[in-house]
Design a protein around this motif. Structure first.
Motif, PDB file in Angstrom:
ATOM      1  N   UNK A 116       0.584  -0.859  -0.382  1.00 24.82           N
ATOM      2  CA  UNK A 116       0.251   0.139   0.149  1.00 24.82           C
ATOM      3  C   UNK A 116       0.929   1.531  -0.742  1.00 24.82           C
ATOM      4  N   UNK A 117       1.750   1.358   1.573  1.00 27.26           N
ATOM      5  CA  UNK A 117       1.746   2.912   1.673  1.00 27.26           C
ATOM      6  C   UNK A 117       2.991   3.632   0.311  1.00 27.26           C
ATOM      7  N   UNK A 118       4.321   1.735  -0.187  1.00 30.54           N
ATOM      8  CA  UNK A 118       4.646   1.771  -1.379  1.00 30.54           C
ATOM      9  C   UNK A 118       4.886   2.232  -2.445  1.00 30.54           C
ATOM     10  N   UNK A 119       2.838   1.745  -3.256  1.00 28.16           N
ATOM     11  CA  UNK A 119       2.417   2.046  -3.805  1.00 28.16           C
ATOM     12  C   UNK A 119       2.127   3.726  -3.885  1.00 28.16           C
ATOM     13  N   UNK A 158      -5.184   2.422   0.367  1.00 32.72           N
ATOM     14  CA  UNK A 158      -5.882   3.627   0.965  1.00 32.72           C
ATOM     15  C   UNK A 158      -4.435   4.531   1.559  1.00 32.72           C
ATOM     16  N   UNK A 159      -5.434   5.950   1.522  1.00 35.33           N
ATOM     17  CA  UNK A 159      -4.591   7.046   1.889  1.00 35.33           C
ATOM     18  C   UNK A 159      -3.895   7.882   0.730  1.00 35.33           C
ATOM     19  N   UNK A 160      -4.372   7.396  -0.607  1.00 35.61           N
ATOM     20  CA  UNK A 160      -3.885   8.198  -1.633  1.00 35.61           C
ATOM     21  C   UNK A 160      -4.080   9.422  -1.981  1.00 35.61           C
ATOM     22  N   UNK A 161      -5.430   9.253  -1.125  1.00 37.79           N
ATOM     23  CA  UNK A 161      -5.926  10.786  -1.924  1.00 37.79           C
ATOM     24  C   UNK A 161      -4.700  12.024  -1.602  1.00 37.79           C
ATOM     25  N   UNK A 167     -10.751  13.850  -8.862  1.00 40.73           N
ATOM     26  CA  UNK A 167     -11.647  12.298  -8.819  1.00 40.73           C
ATOM     27  C   UNK A 167     -11.146  10.980  -8.740  1.00 40.73           C
ATOM     28  N   UNK A 168     -12.221  11.190  -6.967  1.00 38.24           N
ATOM     29  CA  UNK A 168     -11.398   9.599  -6.904  1.00 38.24           C
ATOM     30  C   UNK A 168     -12.344   8.858  -7.297  1.00 38.24           C
ATOM     31  N   UNK A 169     -11.922   7.299  -7.722  1.00 39.54           N
ATOM     32  CA  UNK A 169     -12.650   6.447  -8.304  1.00 39.54           C
ATOM     33  C   UNK A 169     -12.612   5.902  -6.220  1.00 39.54           C
ATOM     34  N   UNK A 170     -13.377   6.804  -5.646  1.00 39.80           N
ATOM     35  CA  UNK A 170     -13.627   6.368  -4.491  1.00 39.80           C
ATOM     36  C   UNK A 170     -14.492   5.155  -3.583  1.00 39.80           C
ATOM     37  N   UNK A 171     -15.364   4.605  -4.791  1.00 39.56           N
ATOM     38  CA  UNK A 171     -16.150   3.156  -4.226  1.00 39.56           C
ATOM     39  C   UNK A 171     -16.115   2.204  -5.617  1.00 39.56           C
ATOM     40  N   UNK A 172     -14.338   1.422  -5.343  1.00 45.54           N
ATOM     41  CA  UNK A 172     -14.545   0.543  -7.059  1.00 45.54           C
ATOM     42  C   UNK A 172     -14.435  -1.265  -6.228  1.00 45.54           C
ATOM     43  N   UNK A 173     -15.364  -1.433  -7.536  1.00 47.10           N
ATOM     44  CA  UNK A 173     -15.804  -2.857  -7.415  1.00 47.10           C
ATOM     45  C   UNK A 173     -14.023  -3.756  -7.891  1.00 47.10           C
ATOM     46  N   UNK A 196     -10.145  13.135   2.859  1.00 43.41           N
ATOM     47  CA  UNK A 196      -8.244  13.442   2.372  1.00 43.41           C
ATOM     48  C   UNK A 196      -8.363  14.158   1.082  1.00 43.41           C
ATOM     49  N   UNK A 197      -9.812  14.891   0.831  1.00 42.04           N
ATOM     50  CA  UNK A 197      -9.367  16.279  -0.421  1.00 42.04           C
ATOM     51  C   UNK A 197     -10.523  15.960  -1.653  1.00 42.04           C
ATOM     52  N   UNK A 198     -11.068  15.160  -1.751  1.00 43.61           N
ATOM     53  CA  UNK A 198     -11.400  14.574  -2.744  1.00 43.61           C
ATOM     54  C   UNK A 198     -12.379  15.740  -3.712  1.00 43.61           C
TER      55      UNK A 198
END
Ligand SMILES: NCc1[nH]cc(CCC(=O)O)c1CC(=O)O
Ligand SMILES: [Mg+2]
Length: 353
Positions: free
Chosen positions: A166-169, A195-198, A216-222, A267-269
């Motif tokens: 996660x964090x490295x990505x 997690x936390x990318x926005x 524009x966050x792909x916030x709920x992406x399945x 987070x700012x989206x």
């Protein structure tokens, strides 16, 4: 007086006429069909409308010049070299489509474990952003942020021992967002579900003097089977190992979607997205009602392919199914839709006046 169906209940009995004019006529006070009796009447009571302002048009890019390549699993959709993408940008402007979304097919020789091409300021996406913005500065450009078009394994992030880090990505995604924004991209759209990318991207943009660039966050992406043809289009279908269920959402959940959206807003989206579209209209409605944020839906490649394939087989009226499917997003509360139908739908809307 109790009002039901627009008429005082007490008066409903009184109003019954003696000896109906038509034999076997039902004694109905309320006949919903009256409001549907003609096109002008239907137009008067129509609750939702689709306009060209609602459309975001995703384009696939490929290296080369004067090149257009059909995507096999998406009839009518092509991969375009940058010069051809510029032509489509002109078409979009004429059709008053406000925004394009860009996705690259990356040459296999440029793909590696880390997806390093993602942060190359001269990669295909950045070239296309610069070329389009140079000729047509007034069209909006959205760029996807995720590593999957660039990694040899087809995942959206860095991998270690089969785990997506996660964090490295996130650190790499910030650099990817920055090269795109510096090329002139207007909207950064993280689709990776780390997690936390926005927050990290927002901070990176702001520190680089790019505070006007939207997210524009792909916030709920399945984790969805409906992305199949997209992976074909960007060339990651064959290389993808395993699935994306440790980062994309479980299709059984909707409360979780609200928590994801809430985090991305905090987070700012500036705008949030639900993806896929049609199978998740309930999520679109809940997100819109809960947060009252600009809310978008992505009618993804598999949704497009289903309608296009059925239409090509003569199994349904493709144009009507297209318009009906797009209107469904408006009904569910979406402010706009990313759709491969965008140019066709815009042509139809403009022909209708
Ligand atoms: N992360 C990349 C990305 N961005 C948009 C889509 C899918 C779009 C579509 O199917 O039309 C995907 C594929 C995926 O997550 O595997
Ligand atoms: Mg999230």
């Amino acid at each position: 007086m109790a009002i039901k169906y627009g008429r005082p209940i007490e008066l409903r009995e009184v109003s019954r006429r003696e000896g109906a004019a038509v034999p076997h006529a039902l004694d109905l006070t309320v006949r919903p069909r009256r409001n549907r009796k003609a096109e002008w009447a239907r137009r008067m009571v129509r609750e939702n409308v689709l306009t060209t302002d609602d459309l975001i048009w995703p384009l696939f890019l490929i290296d080369g010049h004067n090149k257009r390549e059909q995507v096999a699993s998406m009839p009518g959709v092509e991969r375009l070299s940058v010069d051809q993408a510029v032509r489509e940008a002109e078409r979009a402007l004429k059709l008053t489509i406000p925004c394009l979304a860009l996705f690259p097919y990356t040459e296999p020789s440029l793909r590696d474990e880390e997806g390093s091409e993602a942060t190359n300021p001269n990669n295909l996406v950045c070239q296309a952003v610069r070329a389009i913005k140079k000729e047509f500065p007034d069209i909006g450009i959205l760029c996807d942020v995720a590593l999957d078009p660039f990694t040899s394994h087809g995942h959206d992030g860095l991998i270690s021992d089969g785990r997506i880090l996660n964090d490295e990505t996130v650190a790499v995604l910030v650099r990817q967002a920055l090269v795109q924004a510096e090329a002139g991209c207007d909207i950064i759209a993280p689709s990776d579900m780390m997690d936390g990318r926005v927050a990290a991207i927002r901070e990176g943009l702001d520190q680089s003097g790019l505070s006007d660039v939207q997210i524009m966050a792909y916030a709920a992406k399945y984790a969805s089977a409906f992305y199949g043809p997209f992976r074909d289009a960007i060339g990651s279908a064959k290389t993808l190992t395993g699935d994306k269920r440790t980062y994309q959402m479980d299709s059984a959940n909707t409360d979780e979607a609200l928590r994801e959206v809430e985090l991305d807003i905090a987070e700012g989206a500036d705008m949030v997205m639900v993806k896929p579209g049609m199978p998740y209209l309930d999520v679109v409605r809940r997100v819109k009602d809960t947060f009252a944020m600009p809310t978008f839906a992505y009618q993804v490649s598999g949704e497009y392919a289903m309608i296009a394939a059925a239409a090509n087989n003569g199994w349904l009226d493709g144009e009507r199914a297209m318009m009906e499917s797009l209107l469904a997003f408006k009904r569910a509360g979406a402010d706009g839709v990313l759709s491969y139908f965008a140019p066709k739908a815009a042509e139809k809307l403009r022909a209708q006046g």
